[in-house]
Write an enzyme that holds these catalytic residues in place. Structure first.
Site, PDB file in Angstrom:
ATOM      1  N   VAL A 113       0.798  -1.232   0.000  1.00 50.24           N
ATOM      2  CA  VAL A 113       0.000   0.000   0.000  1.00 50.24           C
ATOM      3  C   VAL A 113       0.828   1.278   0.000  1.00 50.24           C
ATOM      4  O   VAL A 113       0.268   2.371  -0.108  1.00 50.24           O
ATOM      5  CB  VAL A 113      -0.967   0.043   1.209  1.00 50.24           C
ATOM      6  CG1 VAL A 113      -2.046  -1.009   1.082  1.00 50.24           C
ATOM      7  CG2 VAL A 113      -0.210  -0.129   2.527  1.00 50.24           C
ATOM      8  N   TYR A 114       2.142   1.181   0.126  1.00 48.24           N
ATOM      9  CA  TYR A 114       2.942   2.402   0.132  1.00 48.24           C
ATOM     10  C   TYR A 114       2.787   3.127  -1.202  1.00 48.24           C
ATOM     11  O   TYR A 114       3.025   2.555  -2.269  1.00 48.24           O
ATOM     12  CB  TYR A 114       4.417   2.098   0.385  1.00 48.24           C
ATOM     13  CG  TYR A 114       4.753   1.677   1.804  1.00 48.24           C
ATOM     14  CD1 TYR A 114       3.820   1.794   2.834  1.00 48.24           C
ATOM     15  CD2 TYR A 114       6.006   1.169   2.120  1.00 48.24           C
ATOM     16  CE1 TYR A 114       4.133   1.409   4.123  1.00 48.24           C
ATOM     17  CE2 TYR A 114       6.330   0.780   3.415  1.00 48.24           C
ATOM     18  CZ  TYR A 114       5.379   0.899   4.414  1.00 48.24           C
ATOM     19  OH  TYR A 114       5.692   0.517   5.705  1.00 48.24           O
ATOM     20  N   THR A 115       2.414   4.393  -1.114  1.00 43.77           N
ATOM     21  CA  THR A 115       2.110   5.242  -2.271  1.00 43.77           C
ATOM     22  C   THR A 115       1.256   4.471  -3.288  1.00 43.77           C
ATOM     23  O   THR A 115       1.485   4.508  -4.494  1.00 43.77           O
ATOM     24  CB  THR A 115       3.394   5.803  -2.936  1.00 43.77           C
ATOM     25  OG1 THR A 115       4.306   4.733  -3.231  1.00 43.77           O
ATOM     26  CG2 THR A 115       4.070   6.808  -2.039  1.00 43.77           C
TER      27      THR A 115
END
Length: 361
Positions: free
Chosen positions: A59-61
């Site tokens: 889910v990072y960026t």
């Protein structure tokens, strides 16, 4: 101690750098991250310094962090194979899909395949459960993770942001069922967040989990940028994440951190990182960097040598209040052994204590 002073992660043969490169800021989707060009430059510099451990999450960026790493490393086998790539499942990238996130088998396996695609690799070195999913039986999660390891799609597994009792349950379940064990635990740990010393750190040491702290500078609060003197005058880079932690306790710790940094001829950020990295149980500390300058400044913490007096000063000012029974058990030896000293001080006799020569019943 340079980045290529590799250490094994927990009870495993996986060798990693003492500082892990955190990739949460790779990509500009959230408004405060690094461009693709800057992100790849940071990766290259980290690798050139001997680093080999990169941590990201699905889910990072919104998945862009994984894609940046994959575009830069996944297409070149010689680069990819020398790097330990860690990513996480649990976060939902598909709004409206009830099985798009969490730790259930359907979500977990699908998320892993999506991460493999973005990372452009055949395998993930270390797959973390990003947080505890209270709605999924831990047996289901551990069995699905074991299946991924046996299929060759994952090498090692770990948990992040999960209660100690649940991690222990998962590890013992894996042990008795012959499934792949956890080798690492990722938790928040810094001079401002030490409550993990009550249960999580001792649990990790007992069960063979290497601890990889995140936010060792508490979102920049311990970077030296924010002081008692400039309180309210410096704009926080990450808004509420910083401002909510700038209270009297934080300033008391920062005051001491500034003093120790001056004595050590270093910076507050490097001293704070050095303190975390040298804590019992810690294997590899996750450091974030949005610029090359930040990366090199942070890596410099590996050269900081704090004296016992300086460490004691930092320990005292940041001493946490631990939940029961951790706090209580620190003093329990005073009534387990007669005449025992606690922290160098003789424990006074308890009111109900019998005299040494009293008859036993």
């Amino acid at each position: 101690m340079p980045l290529n002073h590799y250490i094994t992660l927990g009870r495993s043969g996986l060798r990693v750098s003492p500082f892990c490169l955190g990739a949460m800021t790779f990509g500009e989707e959230l408004g405060w991250g690094s461009s693709v060009q800057d992100s790849t430059a940071i990766i290259d510099r980290y690798l050139a310094m001997g680093g080999n451990f990169i941590d990201t999450a699905n889910v990072y960026t919104h998945g862009h962090s994984e894609k940046i790493i994959g575009d830069h490393l996944g297409r070149t086998p010689s680069k990819r194979d020398r790097v330990v790539i860690a990513t996480k499942f649990y976060g939902n990238l598909f709004p409206g899909d009830p099985n798009g996130g969490g730790a259930g088998a359907k979500s977990l396996v699908s998320a892993t395949h999506e991460s493999l695609r973005r990372l452009q690799t055949d395998y993930i070195d270390l797959l973390w459960m990003h947080a505890w999913d209270r709605h999924t039986p831990i047996e289901e999660t551990m069995r699905a993770l074991d299946d991924l390891v046996r299929a060759g799609k994952v090498r090692y597994i770990g948990f992040s942001d999960t209660p100690a009792w649940k991690v222990a349950q998962a590890q013992l379940t894996a042990h008795f069922r012959g499934w792949t064990p956890l080798v690492a635990l990722q938790i928040e740990y810094s001079l401002l967040e030490r409550t993990v010393e009550g249960e999580l750190i001792p649990m990790a040491q007992e069960l063979g989990l290497g601890v990889t702290p995140w936010s060792p500078l508490k979102s920049g609060v311990l970077s030296g940028k924010y002081t008692r003197e400039n309180a309210g005058k410096v704009k926080a880079d990450r808004g509420p994440w910083v401002e909510s932690n700038l209270g009297e306790r934080a300033y008391s710790i920062i005051d001491v951190l500034l003093r120790v940094a001056k004595e050590a001829g270093s910076t507050p950020a490097r001293v704070a990182l050095a303190w975390v990295q040298n804590r019992p149980g810690v294997s590899s500390t996750i450091i974030g960097a949005r610029t090359l300058e930040q990366l090199e400044n942070n890596v410099g913490a590996l050269e900081v040598k704090l004296t016992p007096a300086q460490l004691a000063t930092l320990d005292e000012v940041s001493k946490p209040v631990l939940n029961f029974p951790a706090g209580f058990l620190q003093g329990s030896p005073s009534f387990m052994h007669g005449g025992l000293t606690v922290n160098g001080v003789s424990a006074p006799p308890l009111p109900w204590a019998q005299k040494p020569d009293a008859p036993r019943h």
